[in-house]
Design a protein around this motif. Sequence first.
Motif, PDB file in Angstrom:
ATOM      1  N   GLY A  32       0.810  -1.207   0.000  1.00 17.09           N
ATOM      2  CA  GLY A  32       0.000   0.000   0.000  1.00 17.09           C
ATOM      3  C   GLY A  32       0.846   1.260   0.000  1.00 17.09           C
ATOM      4  O   GLY A  32       2.068   1.214  -0.159  1.00 17.09           O
ATOM      5  N   PRO A  33       0.212   2.411   0.229  1.00 16.44           N
ATOM      6  CA  PRO A  33       0.911   3.698   0.095  1.00 16.44           C
ATOM      7  C   PRO A  33       1.764   4.067   1.298  1.00 16.44           C
ATOM      8  O   PRO A  33       1.524   3.620   2.419  1.00 16.44           O
ATOM      9  CB  PRO A  33      -0.244   4.692  -0.054  1.00 16.44           C
ATOM     10  N   THR A  34       2.768   4.885   1.037  1.00 19.84           N
ATOM     11  CA  THR A  34       3.490   5.585   2.100  1.00 19.84           C
ATOM     12  C   THR A  34       2.717   6.882   2.326  1.00 19.84           C
ATOM     13  O   THR A  34       2.604   7.710   1.422  1.00 19.84           O
ATOM     14  CB  THR A  34       4.933   5.890   1.686  1.00 19.84           C
ATOM     15  N   VAL A  35       2.162   7.034   3.531  1.00 20.05           N
ATOM     16  CA  VAL A  35       1.136   8.058   3.743  1.00 20.05           C
ATOM     17  C   VAL A  35       1.735   9.384   4.228  1.00 20.05           C
ATOM     18  O   VAL A  35       1.607   9.776   5.386  1.00 20.05           O
ATOM     19  CB  VAL A  35       0.046   7.536   4.709  1.00 20.05           C
ATOM     20  N   TYR A  36       2.380  10.080   3.286  1.00 21.18           N
ATOM     21  CA  TYR A  36       2.962  11.382   3.591  1.00 21.18           C
ATOM     22  C   TYR A  36       2.340  12.490   2.748  1.00 21.18           C
ATOM     23  O   TYR A  36       2.630  13.665   2.923  1.00 21.18           O
ATOM     24  CB  TYR A  36       4.478  11.364   3.369  1.00 21.18           C
ATOM     25  N   ASN A  37       1.446  12.091   1.812  1.00 22.96           N
ATOM     26  CA  ASN A  37       0.818  13.061   0.924  1.00 22.96           C
ATOM     27  C   ASN A  37      -0.412  12.403   0.304  1.00 22.96           C
ATOM     28  O   ASN A  37      -0.677  11.217   0.526  1.00 22.96           O
ATOM     29  CB  ASN A  37       1.800  13.495  -0.177  1.00 22.96           C
ATOM     30  N   TYR A  38      -1.167  13.191  -0.475  1.00 26.28           N
ATOM     31  CA  TYR A  38      -2.292  12.610  -1.202  1.00 26.28           C
ATOM     32  C   TYR A  38      -1.757  11.648  -2.257  1.00 26.28           C
ATOM     33  O   TYR A  38      -0.703  11.866  -2.847  1.00 26.28           O
ATOM     34  CB  TYR A  38      -3.113  13.709  -1.879  1.00 26.28           C
ATOM     35  N   VAL A  39      -2.501  10.597  -2.494  1.00 18.99           N
ATOM     36  CA  VAL A  39      -2.069   9.549  -3.421  1.00 18.99           C
ATOM     37  C   VAL A  39      -2.422   9.940  -4.852  1.00 18.99           C
ATOM     38  O   VAL A  39      -3.521  10.437  -5.113  1.00 18.99           O
ATOM     39  CB  VAL A  39      -2.743   8.218  -3.035  1.00 18.99           C
ATOM     40  N   HIS A  40      -1.490   9.717  -5.783  1.00 22.42           N
ATOM     41  CA  HIS A  40      -1.817  10.016  -7.183  1.00 22.42           C
ATOM     42  C   HIS A  40      -2.569   8.846  -7.810  1.00 22.42           C
ATOM     43  O   HIS A  40      -2.600   7.732  -7.276  1.00 22.42           O
ATOM     44  CB  HIS A  40      -0.576  10.425  -7.980  1.00 22.42           C
ATOM     45  N   THR A  71       2.411   2.209   4.963  1.00 24.66           N
ATOM     46  CA  THR A  71       3.744   2.548   5.454  1.00 24.66           C
ATOM     47  C   THR A  71       3.630   3.886   6.158  1.00 24.66           C
ATOM     48  O   THR A  71       3.553   4.943   5.517  1.00 24.66           O
ATOM     49  CB  THR A  71       4.754   2.618   4.299  1.00 24.66           C
ATOM     50  N   ASP A  72       3.576   3.842   7.493  1.00 22.98           N
ATOM     51  CA  ASP A  72       3.424   5.077   8.269  1.00 22.98           C
ATOM     52  C   ASP A  72       4.693   5.416   9.057  1.00 22.98           C
ATOM     53  O   ASP A  72       4.660   6.255   9.958  1.00 22.98           O
ATOM     54  CB  ASP A  72       2.210   5.000   9.200  1.00 22.98           C
ATOM     55  N   ILE A  73       5.802   4.750   8.702  1.00 23.30           N
ATOM     56  CA  ILE A  73       7.131   5.115   9.224  1.00 23.30           C
ATOM     57  C   ILE A  73       8.052   5.251   8.024  1.00 23.30           C
ATOM     58  O   ILE A  73       8.315   4.279   7.317  1.00 23.30           O
ATOM     59  CB  ILE A  73       7.694   4.033  10.163  1.00 23.30           C
ATOM     60  N   ASP A  74       8.513   6.464   7.779  1.00 25.87           N
ATOM     61  CA  ASP A  74       9.336   6.689   6.594  1.00 25.87           C
ATOM     62  C   ASP A  74       9.961   8.077   6.686  1.00 25.87           C
ATOM     63  O   ASP A  74       9.376   8.995   7.277  1.00 25.87           O
ATOM     64  CB  ASP A  74       8.459   6.581   5.331  1.00 25.87           C
ATOM     65  N   ASP A  75      11.127   8.235   6.088  1.00 25.49           N
ATOM     66  CA  ASP A  75      11.805   9.531   6.118  1.00 25.49           C
ATOM     67  C   ASP A  75      10.971  10.623   5.442  1.00 25.49           C
ATOM     68  O   ASP A  75      11.016  11.794   5.835  1.00 25.49           O
ATOM     69  CB  ASP A  75      13.177   9.435   5.443  1.00 25.49           C
ATOM     70  N   LYS A  76      10.198  10.240   4.415  1.00 28.33           N
ATOM     71  CA  LYS A  76       9.341  11.222   3.737  1.00 28.33           C
ATOM     72  C   LYS A  76       8.264  11.750   4.687  1.00 28.33           C
ATOM     73  O   LYS A  76       7.906  12.932   4.637  1.00 28.33           O
ATOM     74  CB  LYS A  76       8.693  10.593   2.510  1.00 28.33           C
ATOM     75  N   ILE A  77       7.737  10.863   5.529  1.00 26.71           N
ATOM     76  CA  ILE A  77       6.722  11.274   6.504  1.00 26.71           C
ATOM     77  C   ILE A  77       7.337  12.224   7.529  1.00 26.71           C
ATOM     78  O   ILE A  77       6.732  13.241   7.891  1.00 26.71           O
ATOM     79  CB  ILE A  77       6.114  10.042   7.204  1.00 26.71           C
ATOM     80  N   ILE A  78       8.543  11.894   7.970  1.00 20.81           N
ATOM     81  CA  ILE A  78       9.239  12.750   8.946  1.00 20.81           C
ATOM     82  C   ILE A  78       9.470  14.146   8.358  1.00 20.81           C
ATOM     83  O   ILE A  78       9.185  15.171   8.998  1.00 20.81           O
ATOM     84  CB  ILE A  78      10.575  12.113   9.362  1.00 20.81           C
ATOM     85  N   LYS A  79       9.951  14.181   7.126  1.00 19.24           N
ATOM     86  CA  LYS A  79      10.232  15.463   6.477  1.00 19.24           C
ATOM     87  C   LYS A  79       8.960  16.297   6.335  1.00 19.24           C
ATOM     88  O   LYS A  79       8.951  17.500   6.609  1.00 19.24           O
ATOM     89  CB  LYS A  79      10.859  15.199   5.107  1.00 19.24           C
ATOM     90  N   GLU A  80       7.885  15.642   5.922  1.00 19.28           N
ATOM     91  CA  GLU A  80       6.628  16.369   5.698  1.00 19.28           C
ATOM     92  C   GLU A  80       6.004  16.819   7.017  1.00 19.28           C
ATOM     93  O   GLU A  80       5.423  17.908   7.102  1.00 19.28           O
ATOM     94  CB  GLU A  80       5.654  15.470   4.920  1.00 19.28           C
ATOM     95  N   SER A  81       6.115  15.991   8.035  1.00 19.94           N
ATOM     96  CA  SER A  81       5.535  16.353   9.327  1.00 19.94           C
ATOM     97  C   SER A  81       6.247  17.558   9.941  1.00 19.94           C
ATOM     98  O   SER A  81       5.617  18.428  10.544  1.00 19.94           O
ATOM     99  CB  SER A  81       5.576  15.161  10.292  1.00 19.94           C
ATOM    100  N   LEU A  82       7.559  17.622   9.775  1.00 21.05           N
ATOM    101  CA  LEU A  82       8.316  18.780  10.255  1.00 21.05           C
ATOM    102  C   LEU A  82       7.918  20.045   9.495  1.00 21.05           C
ATOM    103  O   LEU A  82       7.792  21.129  10.067  1.00 21.05           O
ATOM    104  CB  LEU A  82       9.817  18.532  10.105  1.00 21.05           C
ATOM    105  N   LYS A  83       7.671  19.879   8.201  1.00 20.83           N
ATOM    106  CA  LYS A  83       7.286  21.006   7.368  1.00 20.83           C
ATOM    107  C   LYS A  83       5.890  21.531   7.739  1.00 20.83           C
ATOM    108  O   LYS A  83       5.655  22.737   7.754  1.00 20.83           O
ATOM    109  CB  LYS A  83       7.314  20.596   5.890  1.00 20.83           C
ATOM    110  N   GLU A  84       4.974  20.584   8.067  1.00 16.55           N
ATOM    111  CA  GLU A  84       3.596  20.974   8.375  1.00 16.55           C
ATOM    112  C   GLU A  84       3.371  21.231   9.864  1.00 16.55           C
ATOM    113  O   GLU A  84       2.273  21.643  10.263  1.00 16.55           O
ATOM    114  CB  GLU A  84       2.623  19.896   7.885  1.00 16.55           C
ATOM    115  N   GLY A  85       4.390  20.970  10.683  1.00 16.89           N
ATOM    116  CA  GLY A  85       4.245  21.201  12.111  1.00 16.89           C
ATOM    117  C   GLY A  85       3.303  20.225  12.789  1.00 16.89           C
ATOM    118  O   GLY A  85       2.606  20.569  13.749  1.00 16.89           O
TER     119      GLY A  85
END
Length: 449
Positions: A32-40, A71-85
């Motif tokens: 399934g998706p890595t959930v850091y953004n909307y899915v294309h 996938t709810d553990i990923d560097d992309k999620i960390i980066k996006e979460s820091l960006k969005e606070g």
Amino acid sequence: MRTEIRLYDTYEGKLREFVPLSGNEVDIYYCGPTVYNYVHLGNFRPTITFDLLTRFLKEEGYDVKCVSNYTDIDDKIIKESLKEGKSEKELSQFYIEAYEGCLTQLNVLPLYCHPRASEYIDEMVDLISTLMDTGYAYKGKDDIYFSVKKIPSYGQLSKQKVEDLESGKRIEVDSLKKDPLDFVLWKLTDDDGIKFDTKIGKGRPGWHTECVVMANDVFKKKMIDIHGGGFDLKFPHHENEIAQSEAFNNTRLANFWMHVGFLLTNGVKMSKSLGNSILAKDVLQRHSGNAVRLFFYQSHYRAPVNYTEESLTACDKTISRYQLCMTKGKHRLELANIDTKGNLLEEDYLSFLKALSNDLNTANALTVVDRLVKETNTLLAKKDGDLLRLRDVLTTLDRLFDVLGFFLPVESLTEEDRKKLEAYNKARAEKDYPTSDRLRPLLQEKGLL
């Protein structure tokens, strides 16, 4: 009697007869998706493919358990979460809910399980610990790596030779590894991202370990029937999953490996990294979920397909034609006081199943649908059409649409509908054209004209 099913197995590189490993049970797991953004939209092509496979196998009488992870553990999620606070959990939950909203619109069947990587940390740690104890994994300066050279069959899935991979530009040499091909099982880190304090050190899991653990744990089996995902996951993700399963369970994890072709934009793979992705949620505001499914079905699931708005619009029109056919047909039966539950047309039904049994040949399956839709319209065009035949055609279409995952509901006629139709027919007979002109669009909207 069941249809003989043949599916393309990427691992063997050929079509094979599908027989479940355990009696009547079929286990399916797709990434399934890595959930850091909307899915294309392209991310939903595997989803729809494995939903169709599930529906088809259920229709054949199998007990199917279909699973897909988040996938709810990923560097992309960390980066996006820091960006969005936001915290990683808040961010991933938001995008999981957005994804599931699209699943509903696409009429995807509820899954047997939708595991999240964050729920399986202990199991991942146990697997990695065992791999270290048995010599398949080692601790580098900063991370824990898997020793690829320990697996002689590495490269079988992607049909690549280890020596070619070693010299390929895709492989980045890292002095912390024993070999450039070795991949991370556990990232030992003190950064600002989510991490877990475990017996193998403080850090978080590598992506390739998550699916192996979840598939094993959810199904309680070392080997499942079918594992799959998008074509881009074949290497390195699925190749690395197999390597860990070979080391841990002495199996290739799945009996069949299925991979779905790319969705293209102007001939180029749709991808967030390339900036050419079209978000599924936006497409589903412009087009129906049925139209998206039909768009994907018009090409074989292993072949690439090019996205255009014109193609989706054409699919919307076809779905509207299907809906009108079912609505007018069922209402014709209701007006004649005939039960809408008829018999399956066995020859057409079996032709449809035979098409899907040949590696999900949806194009051929749709020819059966279109033939029955055409017959329905022919019967409706005749004032003295065979209504019992119409009932059987509609019953068969209902069944085929359900297997394809099309949602085409038809509301029963109300007493008011009947009165409007009577008034319309009376106005026509009496040449009261203003009244008939007023009633016509109302009746057409209901599919009664």
